[in-house]
Design a protein around this motif. Sequence first.
Motif, PDB file in Angstrom:
ATOM      1  N   ARG A   1      49.618   9.542   7.724  1.00  0.00           N
ATOM      2  CA  ARG A   1      50.045  10.667   8.557  1.00  0.00           C
ATOM      3  C   ARG A   1      49.616  10.483  10.001  1.00  0.00           C
ATOM      4  NH1 ARG A   1      51.356  15.713   6.400  1.00  0.00           N
ATOM      5  NH2 ARG A   1      51.653  16.244   8.596  1.00  0.00           N
ATOM      6  N   ASN A   2      48.447   9.852  10.186  1.00  0.00           N
ATOM      7  CA  ASN A   2      47.960   9.697  11.565  1.00  0.00           C
ATOM      8  C   ASN A   2      46.917   8.595  11.643  1.00  0.00           C
ATOM      9  OD1 ASN A   2      47.680  11.021  14.427  1.00  0.00           O
ATOM     10  ND2 ASN A   2      45.591  10.702  13.715  1.00  0.00           N
ATOM     11  N   ALA A   3      46.889   7.888  12.800  1.00  0.00           N
ATOM     12  CA  ALA A   3      45.831   6.947  13.152  1.00  0.00           C
ATOM     13  C   ALA A   3      45.970   6.645  14.631  1.00  0.00           C
ATOM     14  CB  ALA A   3      45.923   5.667  12.332  1.00  0.00           C
ATOM     15  N   ASP A   4      44.853   6.378  15.295  1.00  0.00           N
ATOM     16  CA  ASP A   4      44.912   6.051  16.722  1.00  0.00           C
ATOM     17  C   ASP A   4      45.576   4.695  16.939  1.00  0.00           C
ATOM     18  OD1 ASP A   4      43.658   8.429  17.200  1.00  0.00           O
ATOM     19  OD2 ASP A   4      41.666   7.557  17.512  1.00  0.00           O
ATOM     20  N   SER A   5      45.322   3.756  16.016  1.00  0.00           N
ATOM     21  CA  SER A   5      45.953   2.438  16.104  1.00  0.00           C
ATOM     22  C   SER A   5      45.997   1.828  14.712  1.00  0.00           C
ATOM     23  CB  SER A   5      45.179   1.516  17.058  1.00  0.00           C
ATOM     24  OG  SER A   5      43.854   1.317  16.598  1.00  0.00           O
ATOM     25  N   LEU A   6      46.850   0.798  14.588  1.00  0.00           N
ATOM     26  CA  LEU A   6      46.963   0.146  13.287  1.00  0.00           C
ATOM     27  C   LEU A   6      47.402  -1.293  13.477  1.00  0.00           C
ATOM     28  CD1 LEU A   6      50.240  -0.178  12.401  1.00  0.00           C
ATOM     29  CD2 LEU A   6      50.029   2.310  12.333  1.00  0.00           C
ATOM     30  N   ARG A   7      47.201  -2.086  12.435  1.00  0.00           N
ATOM     31  CA  ARG A   7      47.716  -3.450  12.417  1.00  0.00           C
ATOM     32  C   ARG A   7      47.984  -3.835  10.972  1.00  0.00           C
ATOM     33  NH1 ARG A   7      42.272  -6.789  14.235  1.00  0.00           N
ATOM     34  NH2 ARG A   7      41.059  -6.461  12.299  1.00  0.00           N
ATOM     35  N   GLY A   8      48.881  -4.787  10.773  1.00  0.00           N
ATOM     36  CA  GLY A   8      49.280  -5.168   9.431  1.00  0.00           C
ATOM     37  C   GLY A   8      49.171  -6.659   9.217  1.00  0.00           C
ATOM     38  N   LEU A   9      49.047  -7.024   7.970  1.00  0.00           N
ATOM     39  CA  LEU A   9      48.945  -8.424   7.579  1.00  0.00           C
ATOM     40  C   LEU A   9      49.665  -8.587   6.253  1.00  0.00           C
ATOM     41  CD1 LEU A   9      47.779 -11.329   7.819  1.00  0.00           C
ATOM     42  CD2 LEU A   9      45.749 -10.479   6.593  1.00  0.00           C
ATOM     43  N   SER A  10      50.581  -9.557   6.198  1.00  0.00           N
ATOM     44  CA  SER A  10      51.334  -9.810   4.959  1.00  0.00           C
ATOM     45  C   SER A  10      51.239 -11.273   4.589  1.00  0.00           C
ATOM     46  CB  SER A  10      52.807  -9.427   5.129  1.00  0.00           C
ATOM     47  OG  SER A  10      52.951  -8.039   5.322  1.00  0.00           O
TER      48      SER A  10
END
Length: 446
Positions: free
Chosen positions: A33-42
Motif C-alpha cells: 500500500r505504501n513505501a518511501d522507496s522500493l527496489r526489486g530483484l528477479s
Amino acid sequence: MQSIKINFLKFIILGVFFVGFTSISKSDDIILRNADSLRGLSTDETSIREFFGNVWLIQNDLDLKCDYAKQYLNSNTVDLIGNVVITQRTMILKSPKIFYNGNSGVAIADNGVALRDANSYLEAQKGTYSTKAYMADFFGDVFIEDDSVKIYSDNVVHNRTTRESFATGDVWIFGKYTNVVMKGDTIINIPKDSYSISMGNTVLFKIDTVRRLDSIFVEEEEQFLSTYLMSLDTLSISCDTMQAYRFIGNEEYFFDGNVQIVKENIKAIAKSAVFYKNQNIIILRDKPIVWYDSTQLFSDSIVLELTDNKLKKLSAFGNSIAVTKLDSLDNERINQISANDIFIEFDDGKINSLRGNVNASSLYFFMDEEGYNGVDRKSTDSIQVEFIDGEPENIFWIGSSVAEFYPENVIFGKISSYFLPAFKWSDIRPEIKKILFDRKEKARQF
C-alpha cells in the motif's frame, strides 16, 4: 470440568494443525500500500522486492507496517524489520522483527513480541501468531494480562476467540480482585467460566503479608528485578491438582491428591480438600490430620473455620481423636480424647474448649510436684473440656460413664498399652513453604 479441559486441549491441537493445511488463493497475496522507496530483484528461482521507509502492506483483514520489508513473491512471505506492527481488527501485534507467511497466515517473532487485543495483553521473548486460527503461542518469560488476572509462565498458548490460555513452566496467576495467588507447572485459564485448573507442583497462596526480599537494578535491561517471599501469615495449600472457580465475591477452590496446608502454627494434610474463601472455610476429606501447636486431630473429615485471619473452630466428623503431647521429649505421655465427632473452639489463637460427642473416651495423665503419678481413662456419652489460657482447666464427662485409674507403678514401662484403641500419632507434618516469585514485574507496554 474434565470435559472442559479435554475439549480445550483438542481445540488447541486442531487449531495449530489447521493453519498448516489452509488452501492458497489469490486473495492470500501480500499487497503493497505504501513505501518511501522500493527496489526489486528477479532470478530464475525467485522474485524479491525490498521496501524502505513507512512500509505498509496488506492482506485481507491484515495491515502490516514497519521500517523495512523484504518480500519473497514466489513463496508469498515477507521479512518485516523495525517497529513492526501487525493489526487484525482489534488485535495489534508488535515486535522489532517478524517473519510472516502469507499462505499459512503465521507470524513468527524471535526478538521480543507483544500482542494486545480488546481484553487481553501478551508479551514474551519469542512467539508465533496465527492470523487464521487466532492462536498465539508465546514462550520465554511470558506475561499475559486480561481484565481479571495476570499470568507469568515459560510458555502460553492463547486463543484470542475464547480468551482461553494454556500455560506451562513455572506458572503464576495473580488475581486482580483477590489476594489469592496460584502456582503450578501447568495451568489452564478459562475466563468466560471464571475457571482455572492447575496441575503439577500446585500451590495456592492466600496472601495476608508479602515481604519484599530485595530489589536489584539490572543496568542491561534498565529495570528492577523484584523478589518476594510469600510466607509469614500467608495461608498455603499445595496438592497434585487444583481447580478454581473465581467469581467476584465468591471463590471456591478444589484440591486433589497430596493436599498439604500450612498457616502459621496450623498444619494439615488430606487426600482432598475444598476452600470456600469468602466464607473462610476449609473442608478436609479422606482421613485428614490437623496439627495445632502440640495437638493433633484425626478424623474421617475435618472442617476448619477462620475468623479475622485466625483459626476459630475445628469440627471433626467420624472416627475422631484429638491427642496432645505433654512433653516434646516424652513420646508416651500423650493425653487423648476420642469420639464420633470432636469440636474444638479457639479464642485469640488459643484453644478455648473441646467437646467430644457420641461414644466418647478420654485418657489423661496425672502429675504433681514429684512428677507423674498415673493415668485416668474414662468412657462416656460426651466429654466437655474447658481451657484457660490454652491449658485444660475443667473436664466434664456427660452421661453414663466407666472410669479406670492406673497408678504410675502399674503403667511404668508399658504406658502405650493403656492408650485408647483409636490412638493415632504422626510426626510427618507439612513444612512451611517459602516459594520465591522472582520474575520481572510487568505491565502493558501499549
